[in-house]
Write a protein that holds these residues in place. Sequence first.
Motif, short mmCIF file in Angstrom:
data_model
loop_
_atom_site.label_atom_id
_atom_site.label_comp_id
_atom_site.label_asym_id
_atom_site.label_seq_id
_atom_site.Cartn_x
_atom_site.Cartn_y
_atom_site.Cartn_z
N VAL A 119 48.22 38.13 62.91
CA VAL A 119 49.03 38.22 64.01
C VAL A 119 49.11 37.04 64.48
O VAL A 119 48.36 36.00 64.85
N ARG A 120 50.45 36.54 64.90
CA ARG A 120 50.61 35.20 65.43
C ARG A 120 51.22 35.38 67.11
O ARG A 120 52.19 36.13 67.13
N PHE A 121 50.56 34.81 68.01
CA PHE A 121 51.31 34.70 69.22
C PHE A 121 51.82 33.40 69.50
O PHE A 121 51.28 32.54 69.48
N ILE A 122 53.23 33.53 70.13
CA ILE A 122 53.74 32.13 70.34
C ILE A 122 54.62 32.31 71.58
O ILE A 122 55.15 33.19 71.65
N GLY A 123 54.58 31.23 72.10
CA GLY A 123 55.43 31.23 73.62
C GLY A 123 56.04 29.93 73.57
O GLY A 123 55.66 28.95 72.96
N PHE A 124 57.57 29.92 73.70
CA PHE A 124 58.31 28.75 73.66
C PHE A 124 59.18 28.76 74.61
O PHE A 124 59.77 29.97 75.20
N THR A 125 60.09 27.62 75.05
CA THR A 125 61.20 27.59 75.78
C THR A 125 62.35 27.00 74.97
O THR A 125 62.21 26.32 74.01
N THR A 126 63.34 27.43 75.29
CA THR A 126 64.84 26.83 74.96
C THR A 126 65.43 26.29 76.46
O THR A 126 64.78 26.17 77.32
N GLU A 127 66.68 25.63 76.24
CA GLU A 127 67.37 25.00 77.27
C GLU A 127 67.39 26.23 78.42
O GLU A 127 67.35 25.64 79.64
N HIS A 128 67.50 27.34 78.26
CA HIS A 128 68.06 28.35 79.20
C HIS A 128 66.94 29.39 79.36
O HIS A 128 67.01 30.09 80.45
N THR A 129 66.18 29.47 78.40
CA THR A 129 64.84 30.82 78.83
C THR A 129 63.71 30.55 78.08
O THR A 129 63.46 29.60 77.40
N ARG A 130 62.64 31.23 78.43
CA ARG A 130 61.15 31.39 77.84
C ARG A 130 61.12 32.53 76.85
O ARG A 130 61.54 33.74 77.58
N TYR A 131 60.55 32.42 75.94
CA TYR A 131 60.00 33.53 75.01
C TYR A 131 58.74 33.68 74.85
O TYR A 131 57.90 32.48 74.53
N CYS A 165 58.25 41.45 71.72
CA CYS A 165 58.59 40.60 72.53
C CYS A 165 57.32 40.96 73.86
O CYS A 165 57.33 41.92 74.28
N MET A 166 56.76 39.91 74.23
CA MET A 166 55.21 40.08 75.12
C MET A 166 55.96 40.29 76.22
O MET A 166 55.21 40.98 77.50
N GLN A 167 57.11 39.99 76.75
CA GLN A 167 57.72 40.06 78.20
C GLN A 167 58.25 41.57 78.49
O GLN A 167 58.10 42.00 79.55
N THR A 168 59.00 41.70 77.66
CA THR A 168 59.71 43.25 77.77
C THR A 168 59.09 44.49 76.89
O THR A 168 59.39 45.66 77.37
N GLY A 169 58.11 44.14 75.86
CA GLY A 169 57.50 45.45 75.15
C GLY A 169 58.39 45.53 74.16
O GLY A 169 58.26 46.76 73.32
N PHE A 183 64.84 29.96 65.51
CA PHE A 183 63.43 30.04 65.43
C PHE A 183 62.58 30.84 64.80
O PHE A 183 61.95 30.54 63.94
N PHE A 184 63.51 32.37 64.51
CA PHE A 184 62.88 33.28 63.67
C PHE A 184 63.08 32.80 61.95
O PHE A 184 62.24 33.00 61.08
N LYS A 185 64.25 32.06 61.92
CA LYS A 185 64.40 31.49 60.78
C LYS A 185 63.22 30.58 60.05
O LYS A 185 62.87 30.49 59.02
N THR A 186 62.86 29.81 61.08
CA THR A 186 61.64 28.82 60.60
C THR A 186 60.31 29.43 60.84
O THR A 186 59.18 29.01 60.32
N SER A 187 59.96 30.71 61.39
CA SER A 187 58.86 31.18 61.56
C SER A 187 58.39 32.54 60.77
O SER A 187 57.29 32.76 60.76
N LEU A 188 59.54 33.33 60.45
CA LEU A 188 59.34 34.63 59.65
C LEU A 188 59.40 34.03 57.98
O LEU A 188 60.42 33.49 57.86
N PRO A 189 58.38 34.58 57.53
CA PRO A 189 58.60 34.39 56.10
C PRO A 189 59.88 35.18 55.23
O PRO A 189 60.22 36.33 55.73
#
Length: 101
Positions: A16-28, A46-50, A84-90
Motif C-alpha cells: 500500500v502506498r499513501f501519497i499526498g501532493f498539491t497541484t496549483e489548485h488543490t490538494r490530494y 481518495c483519503m479525503q472523500t473515501g 500523476f496517475f500515469k507516473t504512479s500506477l504500473p
Amino acid sequence: MELFDKLYDEHEKVKVRFIGFTTEHTRYDFGIVYTNMFFGKPLVVCMQTGRSTLLDPMDIEDIDNLQTLFRIPDKQQAADLAEFFKTSLPGVPFVTQYDYD
C-alpha cells in the motif's frame, strides 16, 4: 439455507502506498493498494472523500471519468490528476480472472 453464497474470501499481503501532493489548485491524499485481485488493477482510494476505484492505464486516459469518479470540479484538475496517475500506477497486462472451460 444460507443467507449468502460466498463468491470469494481471499487473504493477501499487499503493498500500500499513501501519497499526498498539491497541484496549483488543490490538494490530494490517496491510498493506492497494489493487489493481485481485480485483474491486477490497483485500488485507488481518495483519503479525503473515501471514494475509490480500480484504475489501469486505459482508465486514466478517460479524463471525464476521472472527473466524475473523484468529483473534481474542473477538467484541468482532472487532467493534472491523470498525469500523476500515469507516473504512479504500473502498466497492467490484461489478466483473465474467470476460466470458462
